[in-house]
Design a protein around this motif. Structure first.
Motif, PDB file in Angstrom:
ATOM      1  N   MET A  28       8.732  -7.302 -22.868  1.00 57.17           N
ATOM      2  CA  MET A  28       8.716  -8.221 -21.756  1.00 57.17           C
ATOM      3  C   MET A  28       9.714  -7.796 -20.677  1.00 57.17           C
ATOM      4  N   ARG A  29      10.873  -7.325 -21.129  1.00 56.16           N
ATOM      5  CA  ARG A  29      11.901  -6.910 -20.186  1.00 56.16           C
ATOM      6  C   ARG A  29      11.438  -5.727 -19.342  1.00 56.16           C
ATOM      7  N   SER A  30      10.734  -4.791 -19.976  1.00 52.82           N
ATOM      8  CA  SER A  30      10.267  -3.619 -19.228  1.00 52.82           C
ATOM      9  C   SER A  30       9.185  -4.012 -18.225  1.00 52.82           C
ATOM     10  N   LEU A  31       8.370  -5.000 -18.547  1.00 50.98           N
ATOM     11  CA  LEU A  31       7.354  -5.472 -17.619  1.00 50.98           C
ATOM     12  C   LEU A  31       8.003  -6.127 -16.396  1.00 50.98           C
ATOM     13  N   LEU A  32       9.061  -6.897 -16.625  1.00 55.76           N
ATOM     14  CA  LEU A  32       9.782  -7.513 -15.505  1.00 55.76           C
ATOM     15  C   LEU A  32      10.476  -6.457 -14.649  1.00 55.76           C
ATOM     16  N   ARG A  33      11.025  -5.435 -15.283  1.00 50.98           N
ATOM     17  CA  ARG A  33      11.649  -4.355 -14.520  1.00 50.98           C
ATOM     18  C   ARG A  33      10.622  -3.599 -13.690  1.00 50.98           C
ATOM     19  N   PHE A  34       9.435  -3.381 -14.267  1.00 51.15           N
ATOM     20  CA  PHE A  34       8.377  -2.709 -13.518  1.00 51.15           C
ATOM     21  C   PHE A  34       7.934  -3.575 -12.339  1.00 51.15           C
ATOM     22  N   GLY A  35       7.810  -4.882 -12.544  1.00 53.11           N
ATOM     23  CA  GLY A  35       7.470  -5.784 -11.445  1.00 53.11           C
ATOM     24  C   GLY A  35       8.525  -5.770 -10.357  1.00 53.11           C
ATOM     25  N   SER A  36       9.787  -5.669 -10.763  1.00 49.13           N
ATOM     26  CA  SER A  36      10.875  -5.570  -9.796  1.00 49.13           C
ATOM     27  C   SER A  36      10.771  -4.285  -8.989  1.00 49.13           C
ATOM     28  N   LEU A  37      10.434  -3.196  -9.657  1.00 50.18           N
ATOM     29  CA  LEU A  37      10.265  -1.912  -8.964  1.00 50.18           C
ATOM     30  C   LEU A  37       9.117  -1.976  -7.970  1.00 50.18           C
ATOM     31  N   VAL A  38       8.004  -2.558  -8.384  1.00 49.08           N
ATOM     32  CA  VAL A  38       6.843  -2.667  -7.486  1.00 49.08           C
ATOM     33  C   VAL A  38       7.187  -3.530  -6.276  1.00 49.08           C
ATOM     34  N   ALA A  39       7.862  -4.652  -6.489  1.00 47.16           N
ATOM     35  CA  ALA A  39       8.258  -5.516  -5.377  1.00 47.16           C
ATOM     36  C   ALA A  39       9.224  -4.798  -4.442  1.00 47.16           C
ATOM     37  N   LEU A  40      10.122  -3.996  -5.002  1.00 48.66           N
ATOM     38  CA  LEU A  40      11.053  -3.236  -4.173  1.00 48.66           C
ATOM     39  C   LEU A  40      10.328  -2.189  -3.343  1.00 48.66           C
ATOM     40  N   VAL A  41       9.359  -1.522  -3.929  1.00 45.05           N
ATOM     41  CA  VAL A  41       8.582  -0.517  -3.188  1.00 45.05           C
ATOM     42  C   VAL A  41       7.804  -1.178  -2.050  1.00 45.05           C
ATOM     43  N   VAL A  42       7.199  -2.327  -2.318  1.00 43.99           N
ATOM     44  CA  VAL A  42       6.462  -3.043  -1.275  1.00 43.99           C
ATOM     45  C   VAL A  42       7.409  -3.509  -0.179  1.00 43.99           C
ATOM     46  N   ALA A  43       8.611  -3.945  -0.539  1.00 45.47           N
ATOM     47  CA  ALA A  43       9.601  -4.368   0.454  1.00 45.47           C
ATOM     48  C   ALA A  43      10.014  -3.207   1.344  1.00 45.47           C
ATOM     49  N   VAL A  44      10.211  -2.035   0.759  1.00 40.62           N
ATOM     50  CA  VAL A  44      10.591  -0.861   1.548  1.00 40.62           C
ATOM     51  C   VAL A  44       9.453  -0.468   2.486  1.00 40.62           C
ATOM     52  N   ILE A  45       8.225  -0.527   1.996  1.00 40.34           N
ATOM     53  CA  ILE A  45       7.077  -0.195   2.847  1.00 40.34           C
ATOM     54  C   ILE A  45       6.959  -1.191   3.995  1.00 40.34           C
ATOM     55  N   ALA A  46       7.100  -2.474   3.703  1.00 33.01           N
ATOM     56  CA  ALA A  46       7.022  -3.498   4.751  1.00 33.01           C
ATOM     57  C   ALA A  46       8.155  -3.335   5.761  1.00 33.01           C
ATOM     58  N   GLY A  47       9.350  -3.038   5.278  1.00 32.04           N
ATOM     59  CA  GLY A  47      10.469  -2.812   6.186  1.00 32.04           C
ATOM     60  C   GLY A  47      10.273  -1.581   7.045  1.00 32.04           C
ATOM     61  N   THR A  48       9.696  -0.543   6.485  1.00 34.72           N
ATOM     62  CA  THR A  48       9.426   0.677   7.245  1.00 34.72           C
ATOM     63  C   THR A  48       8.392   0.416   8.336  1.00 34.72           C
ATOM     64  N   ILE A  49       7.347  -0.318   7.992  1.00 37.63           N
ATOM     65  CA  ILE A  49       6.327  -0.652   8.993  1.00 37.63           C
ATOM     66  C   ILE A  49       6.933  -1.484  10.111  1.00 37.63           C
ATOM     67  N   ASP A  50       7.763  -2.463   9.769  1.00 35.81           N
ATOM     68  CA  ASP A  50       8.416  -3.280  10.794  1.00 35.81           C
ATOM     69  C   ASP A  50       9.351  -2.452  11.667  1.00 35.81           C
ATOM     70  N   SER A  51      10.075  -1.516  11.061  1.00 37.03           N
ATOM     71  CA  SER A  51      10.987  -0.692  11.867  1.00 37.03           C
ATOM     72  C   SER A  51      10.219   0.244  12.793  1.00 37.03           C
ATOM     73  N   ILE A  52       9.105   0.774  12.341  1.00 35.34           N
ATOM     74  CA  ILE A  52       8.293   1.633  13.211  1.00 35.34           C
ATOM     75  C   ILE A  52       7.738   0.820  14.376  1.00 35.34           C
ATOM     76  N   GLN A  53       7.253  -0.389  14.101  1.00 34.46           N
ATOM     77  CA  GLN A  53       6.757  -1.243  15.170  1.00 34.46           C
ATOM     78  C   GLN A  53       7.872  -1.661  16.126  1.00 34.46           C
ATOM     79  N   SER A  54       9.071  -1.869  15.590  1.00 32.68           N
ATOM     80  CA  SER A  54      10.204  -2.240  16.444  1.00 32.68           C
ATOM     81  C   SER A  54      10.582  -1.113  17.391  1.00 32.68           C
ATOM     82  N   VAL A  55      10.584   0.104  16.903  1.00 35.39           N
ATOM     83  CA  VAL A  55      10.907   1.249  17.760  1.00 35.39           C
ATOM     84  C   VAL A  55       9.828   1.448  18.809  1.00 35.39           C
ATOM     85  N   ALA A  56       8.574   1.283  18.416  1.00 36.46           N
ATOM     86  CA  ALA A  56       7.475   1.470  19.356  1.00 36.46           C
ATOM     87  C   ALA A  56       7.462   0.404  20.446  1.00 36.46           C
TER      88      ALA A  56
END
Length: 105
Positions: free
Chosen positions: A1-29
């Motif tokens: 169960m712990r490894s599943l929660l850690r994997f979910g945390s990793l996936v959420a972190l990756v999505v957060a980085v992608i969303a932040g990158t998209i927002d930063s690109i739009q902000s610069v543009a």
């Protein structure tokens, strides 16, 4: 169960980085700060699941739960919501070291 929660945390972190990158690109543009709300991002990706979530919460819980709680979450920036979700999953999955230490009997 712990490894599943850690994997979910990793996936959420990756999505957060992608969303932040998209927002930063739009902000610069656009030369202004752009932060995409969670509701807009979710509606762009899958509007049917957003409508399903709204109807499910309104039917099974209470319509006011959707209006007060979920609407507030949907107005927050997408990267912040996923960062908070990642932190929450990581905290739940965290295993503390024993107080006596590694070499205690």
């Amino acid at each position: 169960m712990r490894s599943l929660l850690r994997f979910g945390s990793l996936v959420a972190l990756v999505v957060a980085v992608i969303a932040g990158t998209i927002d930063s690109i739009q902000s610069v543009a656009a030369s202004v700060v752009v932060m995409t709300p969670m509701g807009d991002a979710w509606n762009d990706i899958s509007p049917s699941t957003l409508a399903f979530l709204q109807s499910t919460i309104s039917y099974y819980l209470h319509p006011r739960v959707y209006d007060d709680v979920l609407q507030w979450v949907l107005y927050q920036p997408a990267f912040a919501v996923f960062l908070a979700l990642s932190l929450l999953l990581w905290v739940v999955a965290y295993k503390r070291q024993p107080a006596a230490g590694r070499f205690a009997v």
